[in-house]
Motif scaffolding. Sequence first.
Motif, PDB file in Angstrom:
ATOM      1  N   ASN A  58       1.914  -4.317  -6.109  1.00  0.00           N
ATOM      2  CA  ASN A  58       2.960  -4.321  -5.094  1.00  0.00           C
ATOM      3  C   ASN A  58       4.330  -4.319  -5.742  1.00  0.00           C
ATOM      4  O   ASN A  58       4.545  -4.961  -6.767  1.00  0.00           O
ATOM      5  N   GLN A  59       5.263  -3.622  -5.127  1.00  0.00           N
ATOM      6  CA  GLN A  59       6.643  -3.634  -5.599  1.00  0.00           C
ATOM      7  C   GLN A  59       7.295  -4.948  -5.179  1.00  0.00           C
ATOM      8  O   GLN A  59       7.131  -5.388  -4.049  1.00  0.00           O
ATOM      9  N   SER A  60       8.059  -5.504  -6.078  1.00  0.00           N
ATOM     10  CA  SER A  60       8.825  -6.705  -5.749  1.00  0.00           C
ATOM     11  C   SER A  60      10.142  -6.297  -5.107  1.00  0.00           C
ATOM     12  O   SER A  60      10.559  -5.128  -5.197  1.00  0.00           O
ATOM     13  N   ALA A  61      10.819  -7.251  -4.482  1.00  0.00           N
ATOM     14  CA  ALA A  61      12.137  -6.977  -3.907  1.00  0.00           C
ATOM     15  C   ALA A  61      13.087  -6.476  -4.993  1.00  0.00           C
ATOM     16  O   ALA A  61      13.886  -5.574  -4.758  1.00  0.00           O
ATOM     17  N   ALA A  62      12.980  -7.033  -6.195  1.00  0.00           N
ATOM     18  CA  ALA A  62      13.838  -6.612  -7.310  1.00  0.00           C
ATOM     19  C   ALA A  62      13.572  -5.165  -7.709  1.00  0.00           C
ATOM     20  O   ALA A  62      14.478  -4.465  -8.166  1.00  0.00           O
ATOM     21  N   GLU A  63      12.355  -4.684  -7.549  1.00  0.00           N
ATOM     22  CA  GLU A  63      12.029  -3.288  -7.853  1.00  0.00           C
ATOM     23  C   GLU A  63      12.469  -2.346  -6.734  1.00  0.00           C
ATOM     24  O   GLU A  63      12.822  -1.191  -6.987  1.00  0.00           O
ATOM     25  N   ILE A  64      12.452  -2.822  -5.500  1.00  0.00           N
ATOM     26  CA  ILE A  64      12.811  -1.998  -4.347  1.00  0.00           C
ATOM     27  C   ILE A  64      14.319  -1.874  -4.191  1.00  0.00           C
ATOM     28  O   ILE A  64      14.833  -0.803  -3.850  1.00  0.00           O
ATOM     29  N   GLU A  65      15.053  -2.940  -4.457  1.00  0.00           N
ATOM     30  CA  GLU A  65      16.505  -2.965  -4.225  1.00  0.00           C
ATOM     31  C   GLU A  65      17.243  -1.771  -4.839  1.00  0.00           C
ATOM     32  O   GLU A  65      18.044  -1.129  -4.150  1.00  0.00           O
TER      33      GLU A  65
ATOM     34  N   THR B  61      25.392   1.746   6.513  1.00  0.00           N
ATOM     35  CA  THR B  61      26.434   0.820   6.091  1.00  0.00           C
ATOM     36  C   THR B  61      25.911  -0.224   5.116  1.00  0.00           C
ATOM     37  O   THR B  61      26.681  -0.792   4.347  1.00  0.00           O
ATOM     38  N   ALA B  62      24.599  -0.471   5.128  1.00  0.00           N
ATOM     39  CA  ALA B  62      23.994  -1.437   4.204  1.00  0.00           C
ATOM     40  C   ALA B  62      22.484  -1.210   4.194  1.00  0.00           C
ATOM     41  O   ALA B  62      21.912  -0.741   5.176  1.00  0.00           O
ATOM     42  N   ALA B  63      21.859  -1.563   3.077  1.00  0.00           N
ATOM     43  CA  ALA B  63      20.402  -1.507   2.960  1.00  0.00           C
ATOM     44  C   ALA B  63      19.974  -2.604   2.007  1.00  0.00           C
ATOM     45  O   ALA B  63      20.546  -2.750   0.931  1.00  0.00           O
ATOM     46  N   ASP B  64      18.993  -3.396   2.428  1.00  0.00           N
ATOM     47  CA  ASP B  64      18.499  -4.450   1.552  1.00  0.00           C
ATOM     48  C   ASP B  64      17.029  -4.730   1.842  1.00  0.00           C
ATOM     49  O   ASP B  64      16.450  -4.172   2.758  1.00  0.00           O
ATOM     50  N   VAL B  65      16.458  -5.587   1.034  1.00  0.00           N
ATOM     51  CA  VAL B  65      15.056  -5.961   1.192  1.00  0.00           C
ATOM     52  C   VAL B  65      14.943  -7.471   0.997  1.00  0.00           C
ATOM     53  O   VAL B  65      15.549  -8.039   0.095  1.00  0.00           O
TER      54      VAL B  65
ATOM     55  N   VAL C 203      17.774  -1.406   7.058  1.00  0.00           N
ATOM     56  CA  VAL C 203      18.789  -0.377   6.896  1.00  0.00           C
ATOM     57  C   VAL C 203      19.719  -0.492   8.096  1.00  0.00           C
ATOM     58  O   VAL C 203      19.292  -0.316   9.236  1.00  0.00           O
ATOM     59  N   ASP C 204      20.972  -0.829   7.824  1.00  0.00           N
ATOM     60  CA  ASP C 204      21.982  -0.929   8.875  1.00  0.00           C
ATOM     61  C   ASP C 204      22.759   0.369   8.934  1.00  0.00           C
ATOM     62  O   ASP C 204      23.137   0.922   7.895  1.00  0.00           O
ATOM     63  N   THR C 205      23.001   0.843  10.148  1.00  0.00           N
ATOM     64  CA  THR C 205      23.855   2.013  10.345  1.00  0.00           C
ATOM     65  C   THR C 205      25.019   1.585  11.235  1.00  0.00           C
ATOM     66  O   THR C 205      25.098   0.432  11.653  1.00  0.00           O
ATOM     67  N   THR C 206      25.853   2.509  11.536  1.00  0.00           N
ATOM     68  CA  THR C 206      27.003   2.242  12.381  1.00  0.00           C
ATOM     69  C   THR C 206      26.580   1.633  13.714  1.00  0.00           C
ATOM     70  O   THR C 206      27.195   0.686  14.188  1.00  0.00           O
ATOM     71  N   SER C 207      25.506   2.153  14.306  1.00  0.00           N
ATOM     72  CA  SER C 207      25.103   1.730  15.653  1.00  0.00           C
ATOM     73  C   SER C 207      23.721   1.097  15.751  1.00  0.00           C
ATOM     74  O   SER C 207      23.358   0.586  16.808  1.00  0.00           O
ATOM     75  N   HIS C 208      22.922   1.140  14.660  1.00  0.00           N
ATOM     76  CA  HIS C 208      21.535   0.685  14.735  1.00  0.00           C
ATOM     77  C   HIS C 208      21.134  -0.157  13.523  1.00  0.00           C
ATOM     78  O   HIS C 208      21.783  -0.105  12.482  1.00  0.00           O
ATOM     79  N   VAL C 209      20.027  -0.873  13.694  1.00  0.00           N
ATOM     80  CA  VAL C 209      19.369  -1.575  12.594  1.00  0.00           C
ATOM     81  C   VAL C 209      17.924  -1.092  12.568  1.00  0.00           C
ATOM     82  O   VAL C 209      17.237  -1.111  13.591  1.00  0.00           O
ATOM     83  N   ILE C 210      17.497  -0.632  11.399  1.00  0.00           N
ATOM     84  CA  ILE C 210      16.119  -0.167  11.220  1.00  0.00           C
ATOM     85  C   ILE C 210      15.425  -1.146  10.290  1.00  0.00           C
ATOM     86  O   ILE C 210      15.913  -1.410   9.185  1.00  0.00           O
TER      87      ILE C 210
ATOM     88  N   ASP D 236       8.629  -3.022   7.797  1.00  0.00           N
ATOM     89  CA  ASP D 236       7.787  -4.073   7.220  1.00  0.00           C
ATOM     90  C   ASP D 236       6.716  -3.383   6.387  1.00  0.00           C
ATOM     91  O   ASP D 236       5.852  -2.681   6.921  1.00  0.00           O
ATOM     92  N   LEU D 237       6.775  -3.592   5.076  1.00  0.00           N
ATOM     93  CA  LEU D 237       5.837  -2.936   4.155  1.00  0.00           C
ATOM     94  C   LEU D 237       4.449  -3.555   4.161  1.00  0.00           C
ATOM     95  O   LEU D 237       3.536  -3.020   3.530  1.00  0.00           O
ATOM     96  N   GLN D 238       4.302  -4.682   4.856  1.00  0.00           N
ATOM     97  CA  GLN D 238       3.028  -5.391   4.876  1.00  0.00           C
ATOM     98  C   GLN D 238       2.619  -5.723   3.434  1.00  0.00           C
ATOM     99  O   GLN D 238       3.467  -5.982   2.595  1.00  0.00           O
ATOM    100  N   ARG D 239       1.331  -5.684   3.131  1.00  0.00           N
ATOM    101  CA  ARG D 239       0.866  -6.073   1.791  1.00  0.00           C
ATOM    102  C   ARG D 239       0.929  -4.948   0.772  1.00  0.00           C
ATOM    103  O   ARG D 239       1.201  -5.177  -0.398  1.00  0.00           O
ATOM    104  N   THR D 240       0.657  -3.712   1.201  1.00  0.00           N
ATOM    105  CA  THR D 240       0.437  -2.656   0.210  1.00  0.00           C
ATOM    106  C   THR D 240       1.443  -1.515   0.247  1.00  0.00           C
ATOM    107  O   THR D 240       1.334  -0.581  -0.539  1.00  0.00           O
ATOM    108  N   GLY D 241       2.416  -1.565   1.142  1.00  0.00           N
ATOM    109  CA  GLY D 241       3.384  -0.483   1.239  1.00  0.00           C
ATOM    110  C   GLY D 241       4.277  -0.395   0.012  1.00  0.00           C
ATOM    111  O   GLY D 241       4.596  -1.398  -0.614  1.00  0.00           O
ATOM    112  N   ARG D 242       4.673   0.816  -0.324  1.00  0.00           N
ATOM    113  CA  ARG D 242       5.559   1.065  -1.460  1.00  0.00           C
ATOM    114  C   ARG D 242       6.689   1.983  -1.034  1.00  0.00           C
ATOM    115  O   ARG D 242       6.548   2.778  -0.110  1.00  0.00           O
ATOM    116  N   VAL D 243       7.806   1.885  -1.749  1.00  0.00           N
ATOM    117  CA  VAL D 243       8.981   2.711  -1.501  1.00  0.00           C
ATOM    118  C   VAL D 243       9.100   3.716  -2.636  1.00  0.00           C
ATOM    119  O   VAL D 243       9.032   3.342  -3.807  1.00  0.00           O
ATOM    120  N   VAL D 244       9.284   4.988  -2.282  1.00  0.00           N
ATOM    121  CA  VAL D 244       9.433   6.049  -3.274  1.00  0.00           C
ATOM    122  C   VAL D 244      10.733   6.782  -2.974  1.00  0.00           C
ATOM    123  O   VAL D 244      10.925   7.283  -1.865  1.00  0.00           O
TER     124      VAL D 244
END
Length: 127
Positions: A4-11, A49-53, A60-67, A70-78
């Motif tokens: 699993n990717q850690s928050a430090a690896e995803i940031e 406007t911002a993105a964090d984990v 992911v924050d945008t001007t008008s929305h928040v997305i 949830d990666l659950q246990r096994t999700g990864r970011v590429v």
Amino acid sequence: MGTNQSAAEIEPLLEPLTGQKIAALQVLGINSLKTLSPPLEALAGEVVTAADVVDRTLRVDTTSHVISFDLQRTGRVVLLESAEPYRFVAGANRPTVRLLMVDGTGLDLIEPAKTKRITVTITTRPA
């Protein structure tokens, strides 16, 4: 897939998003989208406007929305240096979610199993 990717690896993968315009958000996991309002199309043209984990949840924050993703246990970011809308190709692994930016970059959220557990929630920012 590896560990699993850690928050430090995803940031660092999220840093390029800030200041970019969203071209599209594709939710390809049939059970992944947990909100229907606002629709996915409402994100097109929004500026990040911002993105964090925190833990295994990306925000992911945008001007008008928040997305929220949830990666659950096994999700990864590429990170994708050259991203196009996903099109079905026989034999290719499908991401659960693809975030496309106007500049041609993007992110895939992927999972090793066929059962997709990553969830996506979109909310409108209060005025």
